[in-house]
Design a protein around this motif. Structure first.
Motif, mmCIF file in Angstrom:
data_model
loop_
_atom_site.group_PDB
_atom_site.id
_atom_site.type_symbol
_atom_site.label_atom_id
_atom_site.label_comp_id
_atom_site.label_asym_id
_atom_site.label_seq_id
_atom_site.Cartn_x
_atom_site.Cartn_y
_atom_site.Cartn_z
ATOM 1 N N VAL A 6 1.172 1.375 10.683
ATOM 2 C CA VAL A 6 1.193 0.913 12.079
ATOM 3 C C VAL A 6 2.437 1.441 12.787
ATOM 4 C CG1 VAL A 6 1.475 -1.151 13.520
ATOM 5 C CG2 VAL A 6 -0.225 -1.124 11.686
ATOM 6 N N LEU A 7 3.567 1.380 12.125
ATOM 7 C CA LEU A 7 4.818 1.827 12.745
ATOM 8 C C LEU A 7 4.872 3.340 12.891
ATOM 9 C CD1 LEU A 7 7.268 -0.655 11.033
ATOM 10 C CD2 LEU A 7 6.373 -0.732 13.370
ATOM 11 N N ASN A 8 4.220 4.070 12.006
ATOM 12 C CA ASN A 8 4.179 5.528 12.115
ATOM 13 C C ASN A 8 3.328 5.985 13.292
ATOM 14 O OD1 ASN A 8 5.918 6.070 10.024
ATOM 15 N ND2 ASN A 8 4.295 6.228 8.514
ATOM 16 N N ALA A 9 2.501 5.101 13.818
ATOM 17 C CA ALA A 9 1.670 5.419 14.973
ATOM 18 C C ALA A 9 2.422 5.130 16.278
ATOM 19 C CB ALA A 9 0.379 4.607 14.920
ATOM 20 N N ARG A 10 3.728 4.976 16.196
ATOM 21 C CA ARG A 10 4.572 4.665 17.350
ATOM 22 C C ARG A 10 4.218 5.556 18.540
ATOM 23 N NH1 ARG A 10 9.133 1.887 17.287
ATOM 24 N NH2 ARG A 10 9.299 2.120 15.040
ATOM 25 N N GLY A 11 4.052 4.909 19.696
ATOM 26 C CA GLY A 11 3.761 5.651 20.914
ATOM 27 C C GLY A 11 2.293 5.968 21.106
ATOM 28 N N LYS A 12 1.471 5.586 20.165
ATOM 29 C CA LYS A 12 0.037 5.880 20.266
ATOM 30 C C LYS A 12 -0.727 4.595 20.577
ATOM 31 C CE LYS A 12 0.332 9.839 17.281
ATOM 32 N NZ LYS A 12 1.157 9.964 16.139
ATOM 33 N N VAL A 45 12.261 -14.952 17.003
ATOM 34 C CA VAL A 45 11.132 -14.367 16.287
ATOM 35 C C VAL A 45 11.602 -13.149 15.501
ATOM 36 C CG1 VAL A 45 10.429 -12.940 18.259
ATOM 37 C CG2 VAL A 45 8.738 -13.558 16.541
ATOM 38 N N HIS A 46 11.017 -12.973 14.315
ATOM 39 C CA HIS A 46 11.279 -11.760 13.540
ATOM 40 C C HIS A 46 10.002 -11.357 12.806
ATOM 41 C CE1 HIS A 46 12.049 -14.681 10.262
ATOM 42 N NE2 HIS A 46 11.616 -13.716 9.486
ATOM 43 N N LEU A 47 9.936 -10.099 12.444
ATOM 44 C CA LEU A 47 8.794 -9.527 11.750
ATOM 45 C C LEU A 47 8.844 -9.909 10.274
ATOM 46 C CD1 LEU A 47 6.408 -7.589 12.309
ATOM 47 C CD2 LEU A 47 7.934 -5.713 11.710
ATOM 48 N N ARG A 48 7.716 -10.287 9.717
ATOM 49 C CA ARG A 48 7.628 -10.633 8.294
ATOM 50 C C ARG A 48 7.351 -9.376 7.468
ATOM 51 N NH1 ARG A 48 3.795 -15.833 7.642
ATOM 52 N NH2 ARG A 48 4.579 -15.651 5.530
ATOM 53 N N SER A 49 8.228 -8.409 7.563
ATOM 54 C CA SER A 49 8.032 -7.091 6.936
ATOM 55 C C SER A 49 7.778 -7.182 5.437
ATOM 56 C CB SER A 49 9.257 -6.205 7.176
ATOM 57 O OG SER A 49 9.521 -6.084 8.536
ATOM 58 N N GLY A 50 8.653 -7.874 4.740
ATOM 59 C CA GLY A 50 8.518 -7.969 3.281
ATOM 60 C C GLY A 50 7.246 -8.673 2.862
ATOM 61 N N ASP A 51 6.917 -9.761 3.553
ATOM 62 C CA ASP A 51 5.692 -10.500 3.240
ATOM 63 C C ASP A 51 4.455 -9.639 3.482
ATOM 64 O OD1 ASP A 51 7.229 -12.729 2.665
ATOM 65 O OD2 ASP A 51 6.918 -13.665 4.626
ATOM 66 N N LEU A 52 4.458 -8.918 4.616
ATOM 67 C CA LEU A 52 3.312 -8.065 4.932
ATOM 68 C C LEU A 52 3.166 -6.926 3.928
ATOM 69 C CD1 LEU A 52 3.614 -7.884 8.808
ATOM 70 C CD2 LEU A 52 1.694 -8.827 7.514
ATOM 71 N N GLU A 53 4.281 -6.338 3.521
ATOM 72 C CA GLU A 53 4.239 -5.244 2.556
ATOM 73 C C GLU A 53 3.698 -5.733 1.212
ATOM 74 O OE1 GLU A 53 4.341 -1.546 0.890
ATOM 75 O OE2 GLU A 53 4.484 -2.087 3.009
ATOM 76 N N ALA A 54 4.100 -6.939 0.824
ATOM 77 C CA ALA A 54 3.620 -7.493 -0.448
ATOM 78 C C ALA A 54 2.109 -7.777 -0.403
ATOM 79 C CB ALA A 54 4.384 -8.772 -0.780
ATOM 80 N N ARG A 55 1.635 -8.268 0.724
ATOM 81 C CA ARG A 55 0.220 -8.650 0.846
ATOM 82 C C ARG A 55 -0.676 -7.449 1.144
ATOM 83 N NH1 ARG A 55 -4.428 -10.844 -0.015
ATOM 84 N NH2 ARG A 55 -5.399 -12.032 1.623
ATOM 85 N N PHE A 56 -0.224 -6.578 2.054
ATOM 86 C CA PHE A 56 -1.013 -5.417 2.476
ATOM 87 C C PHE A 56 -0.144 -4.161 2.381
ATOM 88 C CE2 PHE A 56 -2.505 -9.063 5.106
ATOM 89 C CZ PHE A 56 -3.764 -9.220 4.538
ATOM 90 N N GLY A 87 1.626 -0.805 2.575
ATOM 91 C CA GLY A 87 1.463 0.372 3.416
ATOM 92 C C GLY A 87 0.940 0.107 4.815
ATOM 93 N N LEU A 88 0.425 -1.081 5.078
ATOM 94 C CA LEU A 88 -0.151 -1.367 6.392
ATOM 95 C C LEU A 88 0.886 -1.277 7.501
ATOM 96 C CD1 LEU A 88 -2.484 -2.288 8.223
ATOM 97 C CD2 LEU A 88 -1.771 -4.638 7.762
ATOM 98 N N LEU A 89 1.993 -1.979 7.342
ATOM 99 C CA LEU A 89 3.007 -1.999 8.385
ATOM 100 C C LEU A 89 3.593 -0.605 8.605
ATOM 101 C CD1 LEU A 89 4.369 -3.819 10.404
ATOM 102 C CD2 LEU A 89 6.083 -4.364 8.692
ATOM 103 N N GLU A 90 3.823 0.120 7.530
ATOM 104 C CA GLU A 90 4.339 1.491 7.655
ATOM 105 C C GLU A 90 3.377 2.360 8.457
ATOM 106 O OE1 GLU A 90 5.640 5.288 4.876
ATOM 107 O OE2 GLU A 90 5.102 3.401 3.924
#
Length: 111
Positions: free
Chosen positions: A95-101, A77-88, A90-93
């Motif tokens: 989510v990842l910036n909320a690390r630990g929350k 399994v791998h994260l679809r980072s590029g696809d998610l960034e293209a579609r939405f 800033g969303l993944l960024e």
């Protein structure tokens, strides 16, 4: 073994992605996969049973968040980072910036 189905992200609603990311275990999986590495399911160390882990990975795949590749009896399994960034953008960024929350810590099993 059945072939994994992956949605076209153009057909995926934002609410579906957000719902998939709303679970602490799934959020932890996304944070682990954010390094861009492809991981074998068996090496994921989550505080849930294997069947529950499989369910969480299926939810992420169905929401278009991850892509699964079957190789013999192993699944990767791998994260679809590029696809998610293209579609939405800033969303993944965000989510990842909320690390630990609110995310469950997921590790990698060592031999």
């Amino acid at each position: 073994m059945a072939k994994s189905e992956h949605p076209d992200l153009n057909d995926v609603e934002l609410t579906v992605v957000l719902s998939a990311l709303s679970d602490p275990v799934r959020l932890g999986l996304v944070q682990l996969l954010a390094d861009g590495a492809e991981r074998q399911w068996g090496e994921l160390d989550a505080p849930v049973s294997n069947s529950t882990l499989s369910h969480h990975l299926k939810v992420l795949r169905a929401a278009g968040v991850t892509r699964t590749r079957d190789e013999g009896i192993r699944c990767y399994v791998h994260l679809r980072s590029g696809d998610l960034e293209a579609r939405f953008p800033g969303l993944l960024e965000s989510v990842l910036n909320a690390r630990g929350k609110g995310a469950t810590t997921i590790g990698i099993k060592t031999a």
